[in-house]
Scaffold this motif. Structure first.
Motif, mmCIF file in Angstrom:
data_model
loop_
_atom_site.group_PDB
_atom_site.id
_atom_site.type_symbol
_atom_site.label_atom_id
_atom_site.label_comp_id
_atom_site.label_asym_id
_atom_site.label_seq_id
_atom_site.Cartn_x
_atom_site.Cartn_y
_atom_site.Cartn_z
ATOM 1 N N MET A 123 16.260 7.378 -6.856
ATOM 2 C CA MET A 123 16.379 6.510 -5.686
ATOM 3 C C MET A 123 15.099 6.516 -4.856
ATOM 4 O O MET A 123 14.617 5.464 -4.431
ATOM 5 C CB MET A 123 17.569 6.951 -4.836
ATOM 6 N N ASP A 124 14.515 7.694 -4.654
ATOM 7 C CA ASP A 124 13.279 7.790 -3.860
ATOM 8 C C ASP A 124 12.144 7.019 -4.528
ATOM 9 O O ASP A 124 11.394 6.292 -3.868
ATOM 10 C CB ASP A 124 12.876 9.257 -3.685
ATOM 11 N N GLY A 125 12.024 7.201 -5.859
ATOM 12 C CA GLY A 125 10.974 6.492 -6.590
ATOM 13 C C GLY A 125 11.187 4.992 -6.570
ATOM 14 O O GLY A 125 10.236 4.216 -6.402
ATOM 15 N N PHE A 126 12.468 4.579 -6.724
ATOM 16 C CA PHE A 126 12.767 3.147 -6.709
ATOM 17 C C PHE A 126 12.444 2.517 -5.359
ATOM 18 O O PHE A 126 11.846 1.450 -5.295
ATOM 19 C CB PHE A 126 14.245 2.930 -7.046
ATOM 20 N N THR A 181 9.466 -1.233 -2.695
ATOM 21 C CA THR A 181 8.846 -1.666 -1.445
ATOM 22 C C THR A 181 7.458 -2.230 -1.709
ATOM 23 O O THR A 181 7.080 -3.279 -1.168
ATOM 24 C CB THR A 181 8.743 -0.485 -0.454
ATOM 25 N N ALA A 182 6.701 -1.552 -2.561
ATOM 26 C CA ALA A 182 5.349 -2.009 -2.864
ATOM 27 C C ALA A 182 5.365 -3.334 -3.634
ATOM 28 O O ALA A 182 4.612 -4.267 -3.314
ATOM 29 C CB ALA A 182 4.606 -0.943 -3.667
ATOM 30 N N ALA A 183 6.233 -3.426 -4.654
ATOM 31 C CA ALA A 183 6.336 -4.665 -5.428
ATOM 32 C C ALA A 183 6.813 -5.817 -4.541
ATOM 33 O O ALA A 183 6.295 -6.940 -4.602
ATOM 34 C CB ALA A 183 7.287 -4.476 -6.608
ATOM 35 N N GLY A 184 7.806 -5.523 -3.695
ATOM 36 C CA GLY A 184 8.302 -6.536 -2.764
ATOM 37 C C GLY A 184 7.233 -6.956 -1.778
ATOM 38 O O GLY A 184 7.138 -8.136 -1.402
ATOM 39 N N VAL A 243 12.931 -4.592 -12.964
ATOM 40 C CA VAL A 243 12.021 -3.876 -13.864
ATOM 41 C C VAL A 243 11.587 -2.550 -13.237
ATOM 42 O O VAL A 243 11.466 -1.537 -13.920
ATOM 43 C CB VAL A 243 10.792 -4.742 -14.210
ATOM 44 N N VAL A 244 11.356 -2.549 -11.917
ATOM 45 C CA VAL A 244 11.020 -1.303 -11.218
ATOM 46 C C VAL A 244 12.122 -0.270 -11.444
ATOM 47 O O VAL A 244 11.858 0.895 -11.762
ATOM 48 C CB VAL A 244 10.835 -1.538 -9.700
ATOM 49 N N ALA A 245 13.373 -0.692 -11.297
ATOM 50 C CA ALA A 245 14.511 0.212 -11.474
ATOM 51 C C ALA A 245 14.541 0.780 -12.890
ATOM 52 O O ALA A 245 14.780 1.981 -13.088
ATOM 53 C CB ALA A 245 15.816 -0.520 -11.165
ATOM 54 N N VAL A 246 14.284 -0.061 -13.883
ATOM 55 C CA VAL A 246 14.301 0.378 -15.281
ATOM 56 C C VAL A 246 13.185 1.385 -15.544
ATOM 57 O O VAL A 246 13.401 2.441 -16.163
ATOM 58 C CB VAL A 246 14.162 -0.835 -16.232
ATOM 59 N N ILE A 247 11.970 1.086 -15.070
ATOM 60 C CA ILE A 247 10.828 1.972 -15.318
ATOM 61 C C ILE A 247 11.009 3.316 -14.620
ATOM 62 O O ILE A 247 10.783 4.373 -15.218
ATOM 63 C CB ILE A 247 9.511 1.306 -14.854
ATOM 64 N N VAL A 248 11.423 3.289 -13.358
ATOM 65 C CA VAL A 248 11.610 4.534 -12.605
ATOM 66 C C VAL A 248 12.710 5.386 -13.238
ATOM 67 O O VAL A 248 12.563 6.613 -13.369
ATOM 68 C CB VAL A 248 11.953 4.227 -11.127
ATOM 69 N N THR A 249 13.802 4.751 -13.669
ATOM 70 C CA THR A 249 14.891 5.484 -14.319
ATOM 71 C C THR A 249 14.432 6.089 -15.641
ATOM 72 O O THR A 249 14.708 7.257 -15.942
ATOM 73 C CB THR A 249 16.095 4.554 -14.568
ATOM 74 N N LEU A 286 0.807 -1.218 0.000
ATOM 75 C CA LEU A 286 0.000 0.000 0.000
ATOM 76 C C LEU A 286 0.846 1.278 0.000
ATOM 77 O O LEU A 286 0.297 2.381 -0.061
ATOM 78 C CB LEU A 286 -0.938 0.004 1.213
ATOM 79 N N LYS A 287 2.160 1.147 0.063
ATOM 80 C CA LYS A 287 3.028 2.325 0.098
ATOM 81 C C LYS A 287 3.312 2.902 -1.289
ATOM 82 O O LYS A 287 3.946 3.943 -1.413
ATOM 83 C CB LYS A 287 4.346 1.989 0.802
ATOM 84 N N SER A 288 2.840 2.224 -2.327
ATOM 85 C CA SER A 288 3.104 2.702 -3.690
ATOM 86 C C SER A 288 2.475 4.065 -3.952
ATOM 87 O O SER A 288 1.370 4.353 -3.502
ATOM 88 C CB SER A 288 2.557 1.694 -4.709
ATOM 89 N N GLU A 289 3.200 4.895 -4.707
ATOM 90 C CA GLU A 289 2.673 6.197 -5.129
ATOM 91 C C GLU A 289 2.255 6.171 -6.594
ATOM 92 O O GLU A 289 1.501 7.023 -7.052
ATOM 93 C CB GLU A 289 3.736 7.283 -4.907
ATOM 94 N N GLN A 290 2.772 5.184 -7.332
ATOM 95 C CA GLN A 290 2.388 4.993 -8.740
ATOM 96 C C GLN A 290 2.173 3.497 -8.962
ATOM 97 O O GLN A 290 3.076 2.801 -9.419
ATOM 98 C CB GLN A 290 3.481 5.525 -9.670
ATOM 99 N N PHE A 291 0.980 3.054 -8.651
ATOM 100 C CA PHE A 291 0.739 1.614 -8.632
ATOM 101 C C PHE A 291 0.854 0.983 -10.018
ATOM 102 O O PHE A 291 1.079 -0.213 -10.148
ATOM 103 C CB PHE A 291 -0.644 1.309 -8.048
ATOM 104 N N LEU A 292 0.722 1.811 -11.061
ATOM 105 C CA LEU A 292 0.886 1.285 -12.415
ATOM 106 C C LEU A 292 2.298 0.734 -12.610
ATOM 107 O O LEU A 292 2.492 -0.283 -13.293
ATOM 108 C CB LEU A 292 0.602 2.383 -13.445
#
Length: 238
Positions: A183-186, A191-194, A222-228, A51-57
Motif C-alpha cells: 500500500m505504501d509503495g502504491f 501519486t507520482a504517476a498521477g 499498472v502501478v499496482a501490478v508492478i508494486v505488488t 517528484l514524490k516518486s521513490e522508484q521513478f522506473l
C-alpha cells in the motif's frame, strides 16, 4: 474526513452555477486569463506530485504500458464518442435545456484523470489537494457552462459527488486487504504517476500540448501490478 474533497467539489459546482446565473456575460479576455492561471497552477501541482516518486522506473514503466493499454482500447475516443452520443440524444429533445446542461456538465466534471486520482488521494492518504484544485477548475467551468446551458449545470454536482465519493470510500477499504508495504509503495508511485497526468492536464489547458490524458489512466492499475509483483519477488527471493 475522507469525503471532504468530494463535498467541496460539489459545493464549488453549485456555487459556480449560481454565479453563472448572475454573471450572464463574462468578457472573453477574463475567461482566457483565468483558465491560463488555473492551468499554470494545475501544472505546478502535477510537478510537485511527480517528484514524490521513490522508484521513478516504476512510474516510467506504468505510464508506458498504461498508455499503450489506453491507446489500444482508445479510452479517450470512447469517452468522447459517448459524450457526443448523449449530447445528440438529449439535444434533439431539449436543445439548450436543463437536461443538456446536466449531461454536458456531468461529462466534463466526471470524465478525467483528476476525478479518479483526487478521489484515490482522498481515500488512501486523506490528502484533498487534487480535489481542491479540481473544485477550483469545476467552479469556474460551471460559471461558463451556466451562461450557455442554464440551471441544468447545477444538478451535475450530485453525480460528481456520488462518483468521487464511491472511489474515495472504496480506497479506504483497500488497506484492510493489502499488506502495508504494498500500500505504501502504491500510494507513493501512484501519486507520482498521477502527478504526471495532472501536469499533462495543465499543459492541455495552456494549449501547449494536446495529450490524451484519459488514455493514460490504466497506468494507475499498472502501478499496482508492478508494486505488488516487486513485493512478492522480494519476499520469495530476497
Amino acid at each position: 474526513m475522507v469525503l471532504l474533497g468530494t463535498i467541496v467539489n460539489g459545493v464549488a459546482i453549485i456555487v459556480g452555477t449560481f454565479l453563472g446565473k448572475i454573471l450572464h456575460r463574462i468578457p472573453e479576455k477574463i475567461k482566457t486569463l483565468v483558465l491560463q492561471s488555473i492551468g499554470l497552477a494545475v501544472a505546478i501541482l502535477g510537478i510537485q506530485m511527480g517528484l514524490k516518486s521513490e522508484q521513478f522506473l516504476i512510474v516510467i514503466l506504468s505510464l508506458l504500458f498504461g498508455s499503450i493499454i489506453g491507446e489500444l482500447f482508445d479510452l479517450d475516443g470512447k469517452l468522447n464518442a459517448l459524450g457526443l452520443w448523449i449530447e445528440k440524444r438529449i439535444g434533439t429533445k431539449e436543445e439548450g435545456g436543463i437536461a443538456k446542461g446536466f449531461v454536458s456538465a456531468t461529462l466534463i466534471f466526471v470524465i478525467g484523470a483528476m476525478a479518479i486520482i483526487g478521489a484515490l488521494d482522498s481515500g488512501l492518504r486523506g490528502d484533498h489537494q487534487v480535489l481542491y484544485t479540481k473544485s477550483l477548475l469545476d467552479g469556474f467551468t460551471s460559471i461558463v457552462l451556466t451562461t450557455t446551458f442554464g440551471i441544468g449545470v447545477l444538478f451535475s454536482a450530485f453525480p460528481v459527488m456520488i462518483y468521487q465519493g464511491f472511489i474515495a470510500l472504496f480506497a479506504t477499504q483497500i488497506e484492510k486487504w493489502v499488506p502495508a508495504p504494498i500500500m505504501d509503495g502504491f500510494i507513493t508511485e501512484m501519486t507520482a504517476a498521477g502527478g504526471i497526468m495532472i501536469l499533462a492536464i495543465g499543459l492541455n489547458m495552456l494549449e501547449i500540448t494536446r495529450v490524451r490524458v484519459a488514455n493514460m489512466l490504466p497506468a494507475i492499475l499498472v502501478v499496482a501490478v508492478i508494486v505488488t509483483g516487486q513485493y512478492f519477488y522480494q519476499q520469495l527471493f530476497l
